[in-house]
Design a protein around this motif. Structure first.
Motif, mmCIF file in Angstrom:
data_model
loop_
_atom_site.group_PDB
_atom_site.id
_atom_site.type_symbol
_atom_site.label_atom_id
_atom_site.label_comp_id
_atom_site.label_asym_id
_atom_site.label_seq_id
_atom_site.Cartn_x
_atom_site.Cartn_y
_atom_site.Cartn_z
ATOM 1 N N ALA A 326 0.809 -1.220 0.000
ATOM 2 C CA ALA A 326 0.000 0.000 0.000
ATOM 3 C C ALA A 326 0.839 1.265 0.000
ATOM 4 O O ALA A 326 0.339 2.365 0.128
ATOM 5 N N SER A 327 2.140 1.121 -0.186
ATOM 6 C CA SER A 327 3.002 2.292 -0.054
ATOM 7 C C SER A 327 2.742 3.306 -1.158
ATOM 8 O O SER A 327 2.530 2.958 -2.319
ATOM 9 N N SER A 328 2.808 4.573 -0.783
ATOM 10 C CA SER A 328 2.591 5.637 -1.768
ATOM 11 C C SER A 328 3.772 5.744 -2.720
ATOM 12 O O SER A 328 3.642 6.212 -3.843
ATOM 13 N N GLU A 329 4.934 5.310 -2.273
ATOM 14 C CA GLU A 329 6.109 5.430 -3.131
ATOM 15 C C GLU A 329 5.987 4.591 -4.392
ATOM 16 O O GLU A 329 6.762 4.748 -5.326
ATOM 17 N N LEU A 330 5.015 3.653 -4.376
ATOM 18 C CA LEU A 330 4.896 2.758 -5.517
ATOM 19 C C LEU A 330 4.227 3.402 -6.721
ATOM 20 O O LEU A 330 4.324 2.888 -7.827
ATOM 21 N N ALA A 331 3.589 4.511 -6.486
ATOM 22 C CA ALA A 331 2.783 5.102 -7.571
ATOM 23 C C ALA A 331 3.618 5.325 -8.822
ATOM 24 O O ALA A 331 4.657 5.976 -8.785
ATOM 25 N N GLY A 332 3.187 4.737 -9.890
ATOM 26 C CA GLY A 332 3.824 4.987 -11.182
ATOM 27 C C GLY A 332 5.218 4.431 -11.309
ATOM 28 O O GLY A 332 5.975 4.827 -12.197
ATOM 29 N N LEU A 333 5.559 3.493 -10.444
ATOM 30 C CA LEU A 333 6.913 2.951 -10.517
ATOM 31 C C LEU A 333 6.935 1.843 -11.568
ATOM 32 O O LEU A 333 6.231 0.844 -11.456
ATOM 33 N N GLU A 334 7.767 2.043 -12.565
ATOM 34 C CA GLU A 334 7.789 1.066 -13.655
ATOM 35 C C GLU A 334 9.209 0.843 -14.086
ATOM 36 O O GLU A 334 10.073 1.696 -13.838
ATOM 37 N N PRO A 335 9.455 -0.264 -14.792
ATOM 38 C CA PRO A 335 10.820 -0.463 -15.315
ATOM 39 C C PRO A 335 11.236 0.727 -16.155
ATOM 40 O O PRO A 335 10.471 1.208 -16.997
ATOM 41 N N GLY A 336 12.438 1.199 -15.908
ATOM 42 C CA GLY A 336 12.954 2.342 -16.630
ATOM 43 C C GLY A 336 12.879 3.612 -15.821
ATOM 44 O O GLY A 336 13.573 4.593 -16.132
ATOM 45 N N ALA A 337 12.054 3.648 -14.782
ATOM 46 C CA ALA A 337 11.927 4.886 -14.009
ATOM 47 C C ALA A 337 13.220 5.189 -13.279
ATOM 48 O O ALA A 337 13.917 4.282 -12.821
ATOM 49 N N ARG A 338 13.543 6.475 -13.157
ATOM 50 C CA ARG A 338 14.756 6.880 -12.438
ATOM 51 C C ARG A 338 14.377 7.252 -11.030
ATOM 52 O O ARG A 338 13.453 8.013 -10.819
ATOM 53 N N VAL A 339 15.133 6.700 -10.056
ATOM 54 C CA VAL A 339 14.819 6.987 -8.655
ATOM 55 C C VAL A 339 16.119 7.228 -7.897
ATOM 56 O O VAL A 339 17.216 6.983 -8.393
ATOM 57 N N ALA A 340 15.954 7.727 -6.674
ATOM 58 C CA ALA A 340 17.084 7.832 -5.749
ATOM 59 C C ALA A 340 16.715 7.060 -4.491
ATOM 60 O O ALA A 340 15.586 7.142 -4.006
ATOM 61 N N VAL A 341 17.657 6.287 -3.983
ATOM 62 C CA VAL A 341 17.383 5.519 -2.767
ATOM 63 C C VAL A 341 18.309 5.948 -1.654
ATOM 64 O O VAL A 341 19.488 6.251 -1.875
ATOM 65 N N ARG A 342 17.702 6.035 -0.463
ATOM 66 C CA ARG A 342 18.479 6.400 0.713
ATOM 67 C C ARG A 342 18.191 5.399 1.822
ATOM 68 O O ARG A 342 17.024 5.074 2.061
ATOM 69 N N PRO A 343 19.225 4.905 2.488
ATOM 70 C CA PRO A 343 18.956 3.957 3.584
ATOM 71 C C PRO A 343 18.574 4.677 4.850
ATOM 72 O O PRO A 343 19.230 5.651 5.236
ATOM 73 N N GLN A 344 17.514 4.156 5.488
ATOM 74 C CA GLN A 344 17.116 4.720 6.770
ATOM 75 C C GLN A 344 17.871 4.078 7.915
ATOM 76 O O GLN A 344 18.086 4.664 8.956
ATOM 77 N N ALA A 345 18.210 2.787 7.700
ATOM 78 C CA ALA A 345 18.981 2.074 8.710
ATOM 79 C C ALA A 345 19.991 1.236 7.959
ATOM 80 O O ALA A 345 19.706 0.730 6.863
ATOM 81 N N PHE A 346 21.164 1.112 8.510
ATOM 82 C CA PHE A 346 22.191 0.353 7.805
ATOM 83 C C PHE A 346 23.252 -0.116 8.774
ATOM 84 O O PHE A 346 23.334 0.350 9.917
ATOM 85 N N GLY A 347 24.072 -1.024 8.277
ATOM 86 C CA GLY A 347 25.267 -1.386 9.035
ATOM 87 C C GLY A 347 26.450 -1.076 8.155
ATOM 88 O O GLY A 347 26.352 -1.117 6.929
ATOM 89 N N ILE A 348 27.552 -0.716 8.752
ATOM 90 C CA ILE A 348 28.735 -0.426 7.952
ATOM 91 C C ILE A 348 29.941 -1.080 8.598
ATOM 92 O O ILE A 348 30.130 -1.021 9.813
ATOM 93 N N PHE A 349 30.759 -1.751 7.771
ATOM 94 C CA PHE A 349 31.916 -2.490 8.278
ATOM 95 C C PHE A 349 33.097 -2.256 7.351
ATOM 96 O O PHE A 349 32.920 -2.049 6.157
ATOM 97 N N PRO A 350 34.291 -2.321 7.903
ATOM 98 C CA PRO A 350 35.467 -2.173 7.045
ATOM 99 C C PRO A 350 35.476 -3.277 5.994
ATOM 100 O O PRO A 350 34.980 -4.382 6.229
ATOM 101 N N ALA A 351 36.066 -2.953 4.833
ATOM 102 C CA ALA A 351 36.007 -3.865 3.701
ATOM 103 C C ALA A 351 36.586 -5.237 4.025
ATOM 104 O O ALA A 351 36.099 -6.264 3.572
#
Lengths: 371, 277, 289
Positions: A326-351
């Motif tokens: 039911a997410s609103s972010e889904l509206a009109g999302l189709e293959p080929g659409a350009r988006v930007a993604v940002r993580p709200q939560a993440f883990g980070i570790f040395p390579a």
């Protein structure tokens, strides 16, 4: 009854099954030892039971060292993976066994034994099968008999070795729920071993993630899922995206997009790997969007979640994002659409740490047999 | 490989007791007496030992024992394979009974077999009377030894080959048939190689048993020195003459032969197991 | 074309079985071979025993010497079988439930009596306890007779039947693993309790099978016992030895009469074996041959 494991090491020949493992389990907790095969979880369980003995380290029950006692005198109820029911005894005799072999002095009378066995069979809802033999029972029924048998001796702690491993999915689910209820009723400290993360998350108060003979993380199911402490835990529990990045001045930079690091994250500058769960991304569109740039490749409806497969603009890396239907972010999302993604939560570790975990995972995937 | 567990750290009890009991019993009943045998013949020194076993009579006895055992094992290899084949592959009335009867030589006391075979194959016996006119003497001749050893060794071949025959993948035979092979070719190129290791194992087992056989042979053999005298009988004769060292020497030689055979059989069995995978 | 022949042709056409004629010949050959070498000797025993009628038969098996032989045979078996039974249980417990170095050597040594000639089995005890044996002088000084007396016979019988029970139990217990025993231990059972209540019930058919074979061999042993016995009629003759004596004296009816008892024992053993295999085959180890 509280269980303390301190610095336990166990080797089989040249193979180290447990490497300096330390763990506390509080009284009345339902604790899951979770990990892939070869992680040492079954070995640890058997050491607590007294079916194996460590090369180094201490195990204490309620503060007392139990290593000088063998399995017979530790008061543990052990439920084996393949039940280990006595095939030539009826269900009744199996459950009564622990009471019948008590020394004369402490042995209950025949009527008392019959009463207790009856109670236990009622508890596991099998009183109508008391005269059957194990070969005449289904897998789920056998498991419950094994449990009743272990409970008959009034153990201080209940140990279960992959209790539902040999059962099919539907029976597994039912027994899980039932075991959870049982634990609530009895309040017995319990440790069980599993490689099924869903099972661990559903049943346990305390999840212990193990890998290669070491403990990766201890915490509640929620903690372990939402705040994994190591790359292995990220990989093992749920799914996650791995994004190579560079840490500079408090920022993690992925393909030119900068993600601010919270002040409590301590990590050296340089190459690192970002772990983000698919449901932890925020998607935005239109100009001025902030975050990693990517293009939508596929939108897959699978049940309650919609999975979006993306390729990053600069390096064509695969990113998976899960959104609720039911997410609103889904509206009109189709293959080929350009988006930007940002993580709200993440883990980070040395390579370096991340690549160790990845190598281990590849070995696992290459076909290590499931225990 | 784990080292010997200390009693404290083994989960199940009774290791010390059972192992100790087993070793003590084994040592007293088997190892000690066998050691006595070997030491007794060692006391002769290499020359004395050689003298005791290199006499013409002893050598002839070894030749008879080995030769007849080899011949009997060969006959058993052929007919044992036939019997195993018929039992595994075909259905006929009474098959189950025949299968049980194959074990008769295992269960029947050797002396009983000995006198029965002698009576049967003697000149006036049911079979002997048929062969005598043809000039074939079985009882009281070397051929009698082979007959007795055939009786003794048959189950070894049949019981070793049967399970392997049973486990053969019929799919392979069907594939061969689709490719045009007839039954003989199928047998020769597909089935036989698969059962060869177990056949050889059965052969070796029958041979080993035949070497040491006593009771069923001495009645039918005639026991003429140099002609139909077997090695075990020679040992008995030495003992009756109180020639303990001589008996010990021959016994040790037989023991050595048994060990070698045991080794060969073990290797064959390992080969058979490896092939089976 | 009848149904039988058309079916036979169809089977042959499938290419995985021989034609009817070939099969018939092979079966006939096999049965003929078995008839000559197995069946005829067996029949001979009974026909010779009854050659002079039932009266002579009964006299043959009830003569004092025959009865003494029967008694000695039963005594030897009654001692050898239980001893080897206890040993078999102990050895298979140690071997199947624990890990230790030298295990395969131990198993090979246990099999040793199987692979040596029975005459050797007798020889070794003569070398130990005979007049010129290691302990010979000591024994005669104390008036103890082992060789040429009952103890020697019992010893030789024990030797030749040594591995039978162990050979059945070891693979069986190994196949069954240690989980039930560990479970029993975790429930508080002691060693004897585990053995009696958990392990032995699980191997009872294999145990019976092993005892059956052990007994058959114990009663029928000839070569080993012949060497140590001294053939003293009425005293140190077992049934097989008695058969030999009578036969060598041309008392054929007497010899075959006693032999028939042994043959009956063999048939009973075979039947019991077959029944055990048929009804409890899955609880017996695959240790045939």
């Amino acid at each position: 009854m509280r269980v303390e494991v301190r610095n336990v090491t166990k080797r089989f020949g040249s193979y180290t099954a447990l490497d300096d493992v330390t763990l506390d389990i509080e009284e009345g907790r339902f604790c899951a030892l979770l990990g892939p095969s070869g992680s040492g979880k079954t070995t640890l369980l058997r050491i607590v039971a007294g079916l194996e003995f460590p090369d180094q380290g201490v195990v204490r029950f309620a503060g007392e060292n139990v290593l000088d006692r063998n399995v017979r005198d530790r008061g543990v109820g052990f439920v084996f993976q393949h039940y280990a029911l006595f095939r030539h005894m009826t269900v009744f005799e199996n459950v009564a066994f622990g009471l019948r072999v008590r020394p004369r002095a402490t042995r209950p009378s025949r009527q008392e034994i019959a009463r207790r066995v009856g109670e236990l069979l009622e508890l596991v809802q099998l009183e109508w099968l008391a005269d059957r033999y194990p070969s005449q029972l289904s897998g789920g029924q056998r498991q419950r008999v094994a449990l009743a048998r272990a409970l008959a001796i009034e153990p201080r702690i209940l140990l279960l070795d992959e209790p539902f491993g040999a059962l099919d999915a539907k029976v597994r689910k039912e027994l899980r729920r039932w075991l959870r209820e049982l634990h609530k009723r009895l309040g017995l400290t319990s440790i069980f071993v599993t490689h099924d993360q869903e099972e661990a998350m559903e049943l346990a108060d305390q999840v212990v993630v193990m890998n290669g003979g070491r403990i990766e993380q201890v915490g509640s199911a929620r903690d372990v899922y939402a705040r994994p402490a190591t790359p292995f835990v990220y990989d093992f529990l749920g799914s996650s995206n791995r994004l190579d990045c560079v840490v500079e001045r408090g920022w993690a930079v992925v393909e030119g997009a900068g993600i601010p690091l919270p002040p409590d994250v301590v990590i050296d500058e340089g190459a690192a790997v970002l772990y983000v769960r698919p449901e932890d991304f925020v998607l935005s569109r239109g100009n001025g969007s902030d975050g990693l740039l990517a293009e939508v490749r596929e939108v897959i409806q699978s049940g309650p979640l919609v999975r979006i497969e993306l390729r990053t603009t600069r390096q064509g890396r695969r990113v998976e994002v899960d959104l609720p239907r039911a997410s609103s972010e889904l509206a009109g999302l189709e293959p080929g659409a350009r988006v930007a993604v940002r993580p709200q939560a993440f883990g980070i570790f040395p390579a370096s740490r991340a690549s160790e975990a990845q190598a281990a995972k590849e070995v696992e995937l290459a076909g290590a047999p499931q225990s | 490989m784990q080292s010997l567990r200390l009693r404290q750290t083994s989960v199940l009890p009774g290791f010390g007791l059972t192992l100790g009991l087993s070793l003590a019993y084994l040592g007293l009943i088997v190892l000690l007496p066998l050691a006595a045998l070997i030491l007794r013949s060692a006391a002769l020194g290499p020359e004395g030992f050689w003298q005791a076993i290199a006499t013409p009579r002893v050598i002839a006895a070894f030749r008879v024992s080995f030769g007849m055992a080899l011949g009997a094992a060969a006959v058993n290899a052929v007919f044992g394979l036939l019997v195993a084949w018929v039992l595994v592959r075909y259905r006929f009335p009474g098959r189950k009974i025949v299968d049980a009867v194959v074990d008769l030589p295992f269960a029947l006391p050797t002396a009983v077999a000995g006198i029965a075979l002698t009576t049967l194959f003697a000149g006036n016996g049911w079979v002997g009377s048929l062969l005598e006119p043809l000039g074939i003497r079985i009882a009281f001749a070397p051929a009698g030894i082979m007959v007795a050893l055939i009786f003794i060794g048959l189950p070894f071949v049949v019981r070793t080959v049967e399970p392997v025959l049973q486990d053969i993948d019929r799919g392979v035979e069907e594939a061969a048939a689709t490719l045009g092979a007839d039954r003989w070719q199928s047998f020769r190129y597909i089935i036989f190689p698969a059962i060869l290791p177990s056949l050889l194992t059965g052969f070796a087992l029958a041979f080993a048993r035949g070497l040491g056989e006593y009771g069923s042979v001495i009645f039918i053999a005639g026991n003429m020195p140099m002609i139909s005298e077997i090695v075990p009988l020679l040992i008995v004769i030495q003992l009756e003459q109180y020639d303990y060292p001589g008996a010990a020497a021959i016994g040790t030689a037989m023991l050595a032969a048994s060990f070698v055979l045991l080794l060969v059989i073990n290797l064959l069995q390992r080969w058979a197991r490896a092939r089976g995978d | 074309m009848t149904i039988a022949t058309s079916t036979a042709r169809a089977v042959a056409r499938r290419g995985t079985s021989e034609g009817l004629a070939v099969r018939a010949i092979l079966i006939a050959l096999a049965l003929a071979f078995l008839a000559v070498f197995l069946l005829l000797p067996l029949i001979t025993v009974f026909s010779e025993a009854l050659r002079q009628g039932v009266g002579a038969y009964l006299a043959g098996i009830s003569s004092p010497d025959a009865l003494a032989a029967i008694r000695l045979t039963l005594i030897a078996a009654a001692i050898a079988v239980p001893l080897n039974l206890v040993f078999g249980i102990a050895a298979s417990w140690a071997i199947a439930k624990f890990e230790f170095r030298g295990k395969s050597l131990l198993v090979t040594l246990i099999d040793l009596p199987f692979s040596v000639s029975p005459v050797i089995a007798g020889l070794i005890y003569v070398l130990l306890f005979g007049a010129q044996g290691w302990f010979g002088p000591w024994l005669s000084a104390h008036g103890i007779k082992i060789v040429f007396a009952v103890p020697g016979i019992v010893l030789a019988t024990i030797f030749v039947t040594f591995p039978f029970v162990a050979r059945e139990l070891i693979p069986l217990m190994q196949a069954q693993g240690t989980e039930e025993e560990e479970a029993a231990r975790s429930l508080g059972a002691g060693g004897w309790q585990i053995l009696w209540r958990v392990t032995l019930p699980n191997v009872k058919w294999g145990l019976l099978y092993g005892v059956l074979l052990c007994n058959a061999r114990a009663m029928g042993e000839f070569g080993a016992v012949s060497v140590v016995s001294g053939h003293i009629r009425g005293l140190t003759n077992t049934m097989p030895l008695h058969v030999e004596i009578l036969y060598n004296e041309y008392d054929f009816v007497g010899a075959f009469a006693v032999a028939s008892l042994l043959a009956l024992l063999a048939l009973v053993t075979l039947a019991a074996k077959a029944i055990l295999e048929w009804r409890h085959g899955d609880e017996l180890a695959g240790s045939r041959g």
